[in-house]
Each structure stands twice: as structure tokens, then as C-alpha cells.
Write a protein that holds these residues in place. Structure first.
Motif, PDB file in Angstrom:
ATOM      1  N   UNK A 160     -12.177 -51.753  60.796  1.00 43.94           N
ATOM      2  CA  UNK A 160     -12.944 -52.997  60.642  1.00 43.94           C
ATOM      3  C   UNK A 160     -14.192 -52.971  61.509  1.00 43.94           C
ATOM      4  N   UNK A 161     -15.229 -53.647  61.047  1.00 42.49           N
ATOM      5  CA  UNK A 161     -16.409 -53.841  61.890  1.00 42.49           C
ATOM      6  C   UNK A 161     -16.114 -55.058  62.760  1.00 42.49           C
ATOM      7  N   UNK A 162     -16.122 -54.850  64.074  1.00 41.04           N
ATOM      8  CA  UNK A 162     -15.749 -55.931  65.002  1.00 41.04           C
ATOM      9  C   UNK A 162     -16.993 -56.483  65.710  1.00 41.04           C
ATOM     10  N   UNK A 163     -17.149 -57.803  65.609  1.00 42.83           N
ATOM     11  CA  UNK A 163     -18.215 -58.510  66.333  1.00 42.83           C
ATOM     12  C   UNK A 163     -17.520 -59.294  67.443  1.00 42.83           C
ATOM     13  N   UNK A 164     -17.941 -59.094  68.700  1.00 46.41           N
ATOM     14  CA  UNK A 164     -17.279 -59.797  69.808  1.00 46.41           C
ATOM     15  C   UNK A 164     -18.270 -60.663  70.571  1.00 46.41           C
ATOM     16  N   UNK A 165     -17.812 -61.869  70.929  1.00 49.82           N
ATOM     17  CA  UNK A 165     -18.576 -62.709  71.861  1.00 49.82           C
ATOM     18  C   UNK A 165     -17.845 -62.582  73.194  1.00 49.82           C
ATOM     19  N   UNK A 166     -18.508 -62.021  74.190  1.00 48.77           N
ATOM     20  CA  UNK A 166     -17.849 -61.779  75.480  1.00 48.77           C
ATOM     21  C   UNK A 166     -18.907 -61.753  76.583  1.00 48.77           C
ATOM     22  N   UNK A 167     -18.742 -62.618  77.576  1.00 53.97           N
ATOM     23  CA  UNK A 167     -19.728 -62.699  78.654  1.00 53.97           C
ATOM     24  C   UNK A 167     -19.726 -61.469  79.566  1.00 53.97           C
ATOM     25  N   UNK A 168     -18.650 -60.712  79.532  1.00 55.66           N
ATOM     26  CA  UNK A 168     -18.568 -59.535  80.404  1.00 55.66           C
ATOM     27  C   UNK A 168     -18.983 -58.273  79.644  1.00 55.66           C
ATOM     28  N   UNK A 169     -20.194 -57.741  79.935  1.00 51.60           N
ATOM     29  CA  UNK A 169     -20.649 -56.566  79.175  1.00 51.60           C
ATOM     30  C   UNK A 169     -19.846 -55.305  79.493  1.00 51.60           C
ATOM     31  N   UNK A 170     -19.030 -55.373  80.567  1.00 52.29           N
ATOM     32  CA  UNK A 170     -18.252 -54.199  80.979  1.00 52.29           C
ATOM     33  C   UNK A 170     -16.818 -54.247  80.461  1.00 52.29           C
ATOM     34  N   UNK A 171     -16.408 -55.341  79.812  1.00 54.07           N
ATOM     35  CA  UNK A 171     -15.016 -55.439  79.359  1.00 54.07           C
ATOM     36  C   UNK A 171     -14.764 -54.420  78.246  1.00 54.07           C
ATOM     37  N   UNK A 172     -13.481 -54.082  78.058  1.00 58.17           N
ATOM     38  CA  UNK A 172     -13.147 -53.094  77.027  1.00 58.17           C
ATOM     39  C   UNK A 172     -13.559 -53.623  75.657  1.00 58.17           C
ATOM     40  N   UNK A 173     -13.360 -54.939  75.442  1.00 56.92           N
ATOM     41  CA  UNK A 173     -13.762 -55.530  74.158  1.00 56.92           C
ATOM     42  C   UNK A 173     -15.264 -55.352  73.944  1.00 56.92           C
ATOM     43  N   UNK A 174     -16.059 -55.686  74.986  1.00 54.71           N
ATOM     44  CA  UNK A 174     -17.517 -55.562  74.863  1.00 54.71           C
ATOM     45  C   UNK A 174     -17.910 -54.121  74.562  1.00 54.71           C
ATOM     46  N   UNK A 175     -17.236 -53.174  75.213  1.00 54.49           N
ATOM     47  CA  UNK A 175     -17.589 -51.762  75.064  1.00 54.49           C
ATOM     48  C   UNK A 175     -17.122 -51.187  73.730  1.00 54.49           C
ATOM     49  N   UNK A 176     -16.020 -51.709  73.202  1.00 54.43           N
ATOM     50  CA  UNK A 176     -15.442 -51.128  71.979  1.00 54.43           C
ATOM     51  C   UNK A 176     -15.932 -51.784  70.694  1.00 54.43           C
ATOM     52  N   UNK A 177     -16.422 -53.016  70.785  1.00 52.30           N
ATOM     53  CA  UNK A 177     -16.849 -53.717  69.564  1.00 52.30           C
ATOM     54  C   UNK A 177     -18.061 -53.005  68.946  1.00 52.30           C
ATOM     55  N   UNK A 178     -18.287 -53.261  67.672  1.00 56.09           N
ATOM     56  CA  UNK A 178     -19.467 -52.687  66.999  1.00 56.09           C
ATOM     57  C   UNK A 178     -20.717 -53.481  67.351  1.00 56.09           C
ATOM     58  N   UNK A 179     -20.531 -54.796  67.487  1.00 58.07           N
ATOM     59  CA  UNK A 179     -21.650 -55.678  67.837  1.00 58.07           C
ATOM     60  C   UNK A 179     -21.132 -56.614  68.929  1.00 58.07           C
ATOM     61  N   UNK A 180     -21.746 -56.557  70.118  1.00 58.95           N
ATOM     62  CA  UNK A 180     -21.275 -57.396  71.225  1.00 58.95           C
ATOM     63  C   UNK A 180     -22.334 -58.435  71.570  1.00 58.95           C
ATOM     64  N   UNK A 181     -21.950 -59.686  71.472  1.00 64.92           N
ATOM     65  CA  UNK A 181     -22.851 -60.784  71.839  1.00 64.92           C
ATOM     66  C   UNK A 181     -22.477 -61.190  73.263  1.00 64.92           C
ATOM     67  N   UNK A 182     -23.281 -60.759  74.237  1.00 61.05           N
ATOM     68  CA  UNK A 182     -22.979 -61.111  75.632  1.00 61.05           C
ATOM     69  C   UNK A 182     -23.614 -62.479  75.897  1.00 61.05           C
ATOM     70  N   UNK A 183     -22.826 -63.501  75.630  1.00 58.58           N
ATOM     71  CA  UNK A 183     -23.302 -64.880  75.798  1.00 58.58           C
ATOM     72  C   UNK A 183     -22.088 -65.787  75.860  1.00 58.58           C
TER      73      UNK A 183
END
Ligand code: PTJ
Length: 241
Positions: A160-183
Motif C-alpha cells: 500500500x502507499x502510506x501517507x502519514x501525519x506525524x510531528x516526529x520526522x525521526x519516528x519509524x512511521x515518518x521514515x517508512x511512509x511513502x509520504x510524510x506530513x510533518x505537521x
């Protein structure tokens, strides 16, 4: 935000672990200056392009996301044609039903993931891996917020293409997602709605161009650099007034 979370905790929508997760998020929000920064705007545009060009997009909603942004989710689903699914890390039927009810009160017509979470994401323990066969299981694009790293990785493994909203740019979710919205989800959700309402009029080729031009590693690097430069400026102003 804190009051909303505490209230939602008392109502049984947010778990105690969600209050701790919020504290971690707040810390990163201070580091970015509590505003939507350029790289997040770029990620939001790519996220909207992915949702609008998907065959089967799904918005995954957990306790914290419902507490902080429930009012925007039905509009985002409407603007992008995505389905809404309650998907909980600490899953109980009662809490899933409460979150679905909150989303319905804000206008959601159909909410998956309450009684129909019968499919299993491979590699995740029951009940953490339970999803709707009509929703996340079948989805090609999944938008999630404040997500645990194992679940993000398991969704990626399913292709799946994963889009994540996560304030921590270093989290595993932020690093592994295809598109990370750090906000912060409270700012990202309304901006996703606004952007989707604009971009849904665009031709498919233009949306695909936005997606193809997007590079998550570059965007995450820009976020980390932004934080570093901001902290340096703050240190300089302490030293030199
Ligand atoms: O409702 P459930 O059962 O699905 O549980 C939800 C929580 C949040 C408890 C669960 O998913 C969890 O433990 O998540 P994590 O692994 O703590 O990840 C949460 C991530 O979201 C962290 O990287 C936080 O920095 C980030 N975060 C916290 N608050 C916000 C946020 N990101 C965006 N907006 C926020 N308001």
C-alpha cells in the motif's frame, strides 16, 4: 488541544497512551515553531494527489485523530472519494463504536472498522492487525495519523502507499511512509481538505506529475534541516540579542 484530549480520554475515545503520544508530538511541534512549514505543504499536495488518483483510498482514524480532527475527516473523505475506517492500536469494540459515532455526528455517512474488522494485516498480532476487508485490507492508498511504526511497516509490506501525519520526522512511521506530513494533525487535516477541494478539479496527468516529482527522503531531510537551522537562529539570538 490538551483539553480536547483530556475530555476525549474521559469519554473513552482516547487511551492513556494517547496522552503520552500527544506530549511527544507537542515537543516536536515546538521545534518546528507550531506552524505548517514548507516541506509539510509539499507533502500535503503529494498526499492529495495520491488520494485523488487512488483506486481505493482509505482514511484510517484512531483515538487521538478523532479527538483532534474528527470535524475535518468527513469533508476530506467527500473531497477525495476516500472511505473512512476506525483502526485502533489498542482496539476495543466499545471505543471503535464511540469514534464511529463521533465521525457520524460530524457528517460521515459510512464508517468502517467497527463490526466488520474481520480481515488481518499479515505480521501483526490480533487485535492490532484487524481491519475491514472492504477498507484498509483492500486499499491501495491509506492516510493515517499518529501511527505506530510496526503497523506502518506492515501496511507497506502489503504494497500500500502510506501517507502519514506525524510531528516526529525521526519516528519509524515518518521514515517508512511513502509520504510524510510533518505537521500537527489539527493543522494538517483542514489544509488537506482545502487542498483536496482545489486539486480535485485538476486533470489526472497533472496529479500524477505532482506524485512523480515527490521525494519523501528529500522532504524529511528538509524538515530536519529546518529544525536545525531554526534552533541555531534561536541560539544566536540568545547570544547576540
Ligand atoms: O487510539 P489508538 O488505540 O489507535 O492509539 C493511538 C496511539 C497514538 C496511542 C498509538 O497509535 C501510539 O502509541 O502511537 P505512537 O507510536 O506513540 O506514535 C504517535 C506519533 O504521533 C509520535 O511520533 C508523535 O510524535 C506523533 N504525534 C503526537 N501528537 C501529534 C502527532 N503527530 C501529529 N499531530 C499530533 N497532534
Amino acid at each position: 488541544m490538551r483539553e480536547r484530549l483530556v475530555e476525549a480520554f474521559r469519554e473513552g475515545i482516547v487511551v492513556p497512551q494517547g496522552l503520552i503520544a500527544h506530549g511527544r508530538g507537542e515537543c516536536f511541534d515546538y521545534l518546528i515553531g507550531e506552524e505548517t512549514i514548507g516541506p509539510a505543504v509539499e507533502a500535503i499536495r503529494a498526499a492529495v494527489a495520491a488520494l485523488l488518483t487512488a483506486r481505493h483510498p482509505v482514511i484510517s482514524v484512531n483515538g487521538n485523530t478523532a479527538a483532534l480532527a474528527a470535524e475535518h475527516i468527513p469533508r476530506l473523505a467527500e473531497a477525495t472519494g476516500a472511505l473512512i475506517e476506525v483502526n485502533l492500536f489498542y482496539r476495543t469494540r466499545e471505543r471503535a463504536e464511540k469514534i464511529a459515532e463521533l465521525l457520524r455526528r460530524h457528517g460521515a455517512r459510512r464508517v468502517l472498522g467497527v463490526d466488520d474488522a474481520t480481515a488481518r494485516i499479515p505480521g501483526l498480532e490480533h487485535p492490532r492487525g484487524m481491519v475491514s476487508p472492504e477498507g484498509i485490507y483492500k486499499a491501495d492508498v491509506v492516510l493515517l495519523a499518529l501511527e505506530d511504526g510496526d503497523r506502518t511497516e506492515a501496511l507497506r509490506r502489503m504494497g500500500k502507499l502510506v501517507i502519514a501525519i506525524d510531528l516526529n520526522p525521526l519516528s519509524r512511521t515518518a521514515q517508512k511512509a511513502d509520504i510524510t506530513i510533518v505537521d500537527n494533525v489539527v493543522r494538517a487535516m483542514p489544509l488537506l481538505v482545502k487542498t483536496a477541494e482545489e486539486m480535485r478539479k485538476w486533470p489526472r496527468e497533472k496529479l500524477l506529475e505532482v506524485l512523480e516529482g515527490y521525494d519523501n527522503r528529500r522532504v524529511l531531510a528538509e524538515v530536519i534541516r529546518y529544525i536545525g537551522e531554526r534552533l541555531n537562529r534561536l541560539a544566536e539570538s540568545l547570544l547576540h540579542g
